[in-house]
Design a protein around this motif. Structure first.
Motif, PDB file in Angstrom:
ATOM      1  N   SER A 133       0.835  -1.141   0.184  1.00 56.16           N
ATOM      2  CA  SER A 133      -0.114  -0.095   0.036  1.00 56.16           C
ATOM      3  C   SER A 133       0.915   1.373   0.040  1.00 56.16           C
ATOM      4  CB  SER A 133      -0.919   0.103   1.027  1.00 56.16           C
ATOM      5  OG  SER A 133      -0.212  -0.057   2.418  1.00 56.16           O
ATOM      6  N   THR A 134       1.824   1.154   0.779  1.00 56.36           N
ATOM      7  CA  THR A 134       2.709   2.506   0.738  1.00 56.36           C
ATOM      8  C   THR A 134       3.707   2.431  -0.393  1.00 56.36           C
ATOM      9  OG1 THR A 134       4.674   1.483   2.189  1.00 56.36           O
ATOM     10  CG2 THR A 134       2.811   2.504   3.253  1.00 56.36           C
ATOM     11  N   ILE A 135       4.049   1.596  -0.841  1.00 56.85           N
ATOM     12  CA  ILE A 135       4.707   1.396  -2.308  1.00 56.85           C
ATOM     13  C   ILE A 135       3.972   2.226  -3.331  1.00 56.85           C
ATOM     14  CG2 ILE A 135       5.962  -0.151  -3.899  1.00 56.85           C
ATOM     15  CD1 ILE A 135       7.365  -1.443  -1.652  1.00 56.85           C
ATOM     16  N   ALA A 136       3.013   1.666  -3.611  1.00 55.24           N
ATOM     17  CA  ALA A 136       1.997   2.003  -4.528  1.00 55.24           C
ATOM     18  C   ALA A 136       1.617   3.473  -4.720  1.00 55.24           C
ATOM     19  CB  ALA A 136       0.626   1.132  -4.342  1.00 55.24           C
ATOM     20  N   ILE A 137       1.501   4.234  -3.367  1.00 54.43           N
ATOM     21  CA  ILE A 137       1.363   5.674  -3.374  1.00 54.43           C
ATOM     22  C   ILE A 137       2.366   6.403  -3.220  1.00 54.43           C
ATOM     23  CG2 ILE A 137      -1.091   5.022  -2.371  1.00 54.43           C
ATOM     24  CD1 ILE A 137       0.059   6.437   0.127  1.00 54.43           C
ATOM     25  N   ASP A 138       3.415   5.778  -3.388  1.00 51.03           N
ATOM     26  CA  ASP A 138       4.808   6.775  -2.930  1.00 51.03           C
ATOM     27  C   ASP A 138       5.086   7.749  -3.797  1.00 51.03           C
ATOM     28  OD1 ASP A 138       7.663   7.210  -1.476  1.00 51.03           O
ATOM     29  OD2 ASP A 138       8.094   7.150  -3.707  1.00 51.03           O
ATOM     30  N   ILE A 139       4.842   7.632  -5.358  1.00 53.49           N
ATOM     31  CA  ILE A 139       5.190   8.592  -6.119  1.00 53.49           C
ATOM     32  C   ILE A 139       4.071   9.854  -6.202  1.00 53.49           C
ATOM     33  CG2 ILE A 139       5.153   9.345  -8.569  1.00 53.49           C
ATOM     34  CD1 ILE A 139       6.807   6.714  -9.056  1.00 53.49           C
ATOM     35  N   PRO A 140       2.757   9.407  -6.110  1.00 56.82           N
ATOM     36  CA  PRO A 140       1.503  10.366  -5.887  1.00 56.82           C
ATOM     37  C   PRO A 140       1.532  11.051  -4.662  1.00 56.82           C
ATOM     38  CG  PRO A 140       0.642   8.431  -6.530  1.00 56.82           C
ATOM     39  CD  PRO A 140       2.174   8.136  -6.294  1.00 56.82           C
ATOM     40  N   LEU A 221      13.833   7.650 -10.857  1.00 54.74           N
ATOM     41  CA  LEU A 221      14.537   7.587  -9.603  1.00 54.74           C
ATOM     42  C   LEU A 221      13.689   6.997  -8.528  1.00 54.74           C
ATOM     43  CD1 LEU A 221      16.861  10.700  -9.891  1.00 54.74           C
ATOM     44  CD2 LEU A 221      17.804   8.039 -10.124  1.00 54.74           C
ATOM     45  N   HIS A 222      12.299   7.380  -8.403  1.00 52.75           N
ATOM     46  CA  HIS A 222      11.518   6.924  -7.572  1.00 52.75           C
ATOM     47  C   HIS A 222      11.379   5.300  -7.664  1.00 52.75           C
ATOM     48  CE1 HIS A 222      10.231  10.058  -4.887  1.00 52.75           C
ATOM     49  NE2 HIS A 222      10.491  11.103  -5.980  1.00 52.75           N
ATOM     50  N   LEU A 223      11.234   5.044  -8.845  1.00 49.31           N
ATOM     51  CA  LEU A 223      11.204   3.404  -8.998  1.00 49.31           C
ATOM     52  C   LEU A 223      12.432   2.730  -8.637  1.00 49.31           C
ATOM     53  CD1 LEU A 223       9.262   3.625 -12.546  1.00 49.31           C
ATOM     54  CD2 LEU A 223       8.019   3.257 -10.414  1.00 49.31           C
ATOM     55  N   VAL A 224      13.568   3.350  -8.935  1.00 49.43           N
ATOM     56  CA  VAL A 224      14.657   2.772  -8.444  1.00 49.43           C
ATOM     57  C   VAL A 224      14.652   2.507  -6.936  1.00 49.43           C
ATOM     58  CG1 VAL A 224      17.214   3.004  -8.232  1.00 49.43           C
ATOM     59  CG2 VAL A 224      16.015   3.284 -10.564  1.00 49.43           C
ATOM     60  N   LYS A 225      14.281   3.777  -6.265  1.00 45.12           N
ATOM     61  CA  LYS A 225      14.217   3.601  -4.898  1.00 45.12           C
ATOM     62  C   LYS A 225      13.478   2.422  -4.381  1.00 45.12           C
ATOM     63  CE  LYS A 225      11.613   6.433  -2.854  1.00 45.12           C
ATOM     64  NZ  LYS A 225      10.676   7.295  -2.582  1.00 45.12           N
ATOM     65  N   LEU A 226      12.328   2.390  -5.043  1.00 44.37           N
ATOM     66  CA  LEU A 226      11.197   1.348  -4.523  1.00 44.37           C
ATOM     67  C   LEU A 226      11.740   0.132  -5.008  1.00 44.37           C
ATOM     68  CD1 LEU A 226       7.869   3.217  -5.953  1.00 44.37           C
ATOM     69  CD2 LEU A 226       8.784   3.271  -3.625  1.00 44.37           C
ATOM     70  N   LEU A 227      12.467  -0.022  -5.955  1.00 40.26           N
ATOM     71  CA  LEU A 227      12.766  -1.344  -6.223  1.00 40.26           C
ATOM     72  C   LEU A 227      14.107  -1.862  -5.223  1.00 40.26           C
ATOM     73  CD1 LEU A 227      13.293  -3.883  -8.076  1.00 40.26           C
ATOM     74  CD2 LEU A 227      14.933  -2.589  -9.463  1.00 40.26           C
ATOM     75  N   THR A 247      16.762   4.651   3.460  1.00 42.97           N
ATOM     76  CA  THR A 247      16.934   4.950   2.182  1.00 42.97           C
ATOM     77  C   THR A 247      15.900   5.865   1.557  1.00 42.97           C
ATOM     78  OG1 THR A 247      18.379   2.863   1.628  1.00 42.97           O
ATOM     79  CG2 THR A 247      17.169   4.327  -0.269  1.00 42.97           C
ATOM     80  N   ALA A 248      14.291   5.343   1.828  1.00 39.87           N
ATOM     81  CA  ALA A 248      13.470   5.935   1.429  1.00 39.87           C
ATOM     82  C   ALA A 248      13.231   7.336   2.156  1.00 39.87           C
ATOM     83  CB  ALA A 248      12.147   5.210   1.657  1.00 39.87           C
ATOM     84  N   ALA A 249      13.482   7.277   3.560  1.00 39.21           N
ATOM     85  CA  ALA A 249      13.244   8.568   4.311  1.00 39.21           C
ATOM     86  C   ALA A 249      14.215   9.707   3.664  1.00 39.21           C
ATOM     87  CB  ALA A 249      13.338   8.286   5.778  1.00 39.21           C
ATOM     88  N   GLY A 250      15.512   9.251   3.645  1.00 38.86           N
ATOM     89  CA  GLY A 250      16.456  10.179   3.458  1.00 38.86           C
ATOM     90  C   GLY A 250      16.355  10.613   1.889  1.00 38.86           C
ATOM     91  N   THR A 251      16.118   9.851   0.859  1.00 35.11           N
ATOM     92  CA  THR A 251      15.905  10.385  -0.587  1.00 35.11           C
ATOM     93  C   THR A 251      14.878  11.277  -0.643  1.00 35.11           C
ATOM     94  OG1 THR A 251      14.641   8.364  -0.985  1.00 35.11           O
ATOM     95  CG2 THR A 251      17.040   8.503  -1.565  1.00 35.11           C
ATOM     96  N   ASN A 252      13.605  10.825   0.047  1.00 35.83           N
ATOM     97  CA  ASN A 252      12.467  11.825   0.148  1.00 35.83           C
ATOM     98  C   ASN A 252      12.597  13.178   0.842  1.00 35.83           C
ATOM     99  OD1 ASN A 252      11.163   9.657  -1.237  1.00 35.83           O
ATOM    100  ND2 ASN A 252       9.283   9.796  -0.087  1.00 35.83           N
ATOM    101  N   TYR A 253      13.419  13.260   1.890  1.00 31.10           N
ATOM    102  CA  TYR A 253      13.864  14.270   2.539  1.00 31.10           C
ATOM    103  C   TYR A 253      14.752  15.147   1.722  1.00 31.10           C
ATOM    104  CZ  TYR A 253      16.498  17.455   5.724  1.00 31.10           C
ATOM    105  OH  TYR A 253      16.845  18.544   6.322  1.00 31.10           O
TER     106      TYR A 253
END
Length: 282
Positions: A133-140, A221-227, A247-253
């Motif tokens: 659920s969280t991966i699916a909505i990450d980009i939006p 790059l978001h997709l690479v992060k999610l992978l 990784t996800a928190a740091g890149t989004n920050y």
């Protein structure tokens, strides 16, 4: 500090940031990604590419409108106006914030940015848990968070993002801050020219820009992060996929910080133009 000294200080900081943007050199990875994106899009018919970017325009347009009409955005406006009143009790509306000094506007903007950075860390951390659920909505969620960041910065300088012109500006800033950095100076110059020419042309975000394909580097790059998050999700510390979360928190920050800096500098520049000093300084 006098208004003159404040103006000189912020002008110097803005000029230094602009020079860093101008002299930025892209990495080999970014250049390679751009090359393969261009190759991929060369295989698509022109009408399909136009439709694709038109759909992105429409989606971002509606996302901006949805955020702007939400109750939490109205609460944010009230909070910003209240902060501004602590500096000048004559402030009654968002537009009255333009009466404040540049340092006061910057302080209000930085308070909003700090919250957005925190939200980016939380949202990225949730993505890092690798739940579907969280991966699916990450980009939006990232797009919504950072469009809202541009809106909050605009409001901190006394601009209402719900008007057609300010909506266009907000989305142009989001676009300019999320394309590869080697193209950001070009977009910055374009935004600056709009200020000089008082351009009020209505909504045209991606479809006729010089480099529309490269904007897709950010979603890729978001997709690479999610992978990566998915691959490391089984490596857990105390039942938490710590590497994925960090990784996800740091890149989004980091990406939210980049959007915030671009937005803050744009509205700082607009402050100078509003004061009639823009063409003299830059």
């Amino acid at each position: 500090m006098s208004n003159r000294n404040q103006t000189d200080l912020w002008n110097e900081r803005l000029s230094r940031w602009e020079e860093e943007l101008h002299t930025y050199e892209s990495s080999q990875f970014s250049d390679a990604l751009e090359h393969w994106l261009d190759k991929a899009f060369e295989l698509l018919p022109v009408d399909m590419k136009d439709l694709f970017f038109a759909q992105i325009d429409t989606w971002l347009f509606h996302l901006h409108g949805f955020i702007q009409q939400s109750s939490f955005q109205k609460q944010a406006e009230e909070r910003i106006v209240t902060m501004a009143q602590s500096y000048n009790d004559e402030v009654q509306t968002l537009e009255d914030i333009k009466k404040l000094s540049v340092s006061q506007k910057i302080y209000i903007a930085e308070q909003q940015i700090a919250k957005q950075k925190l939200y980016a860390v939380v949202q990225g951390g949730m993505t890092g848990t690798a739940k579907l659920s969280t991966i699916a909505i990450d980009i939006p969620a990232f797009a919504a968070l950072n469009i809202r960041t541009t809106q909050l910065v605009a409001m901190s300088f006394g601009y209402r993002p719900s008007t057609p012109l300010e909506m266009k500006k907000s989305l142009q800033i989001f676009y300019g801050a999320t394309i590869p950095k080697k193209y950001q100076y070009e977009r910055w110059v374009s935004l600056k020219e709009d200020l000089e020419q008082h351009s009020d042309l209505y909504f045209d975000l991606h479809t006729e820009l010089d480099h529309p394909n490269v904007w897709l580097q950010q979603p890729l790059l978001h997709l690479v992060k999610l992978l990566f998050v998915a691959l490391v999700s089984k490596r857990k510390v105390n039942n938490i996929p710590l590497l994925g979360v960090l990784t996800a928190a740091g890149t989004n920050y980091y990406w939210t910080k980049e959007v915030a800096v671009f937005a803050k500098n744009y509205y700082l520049l607009r402050h100078f133009y509003d004061q009639g000093a823009g063409t003299k300084m830059f």
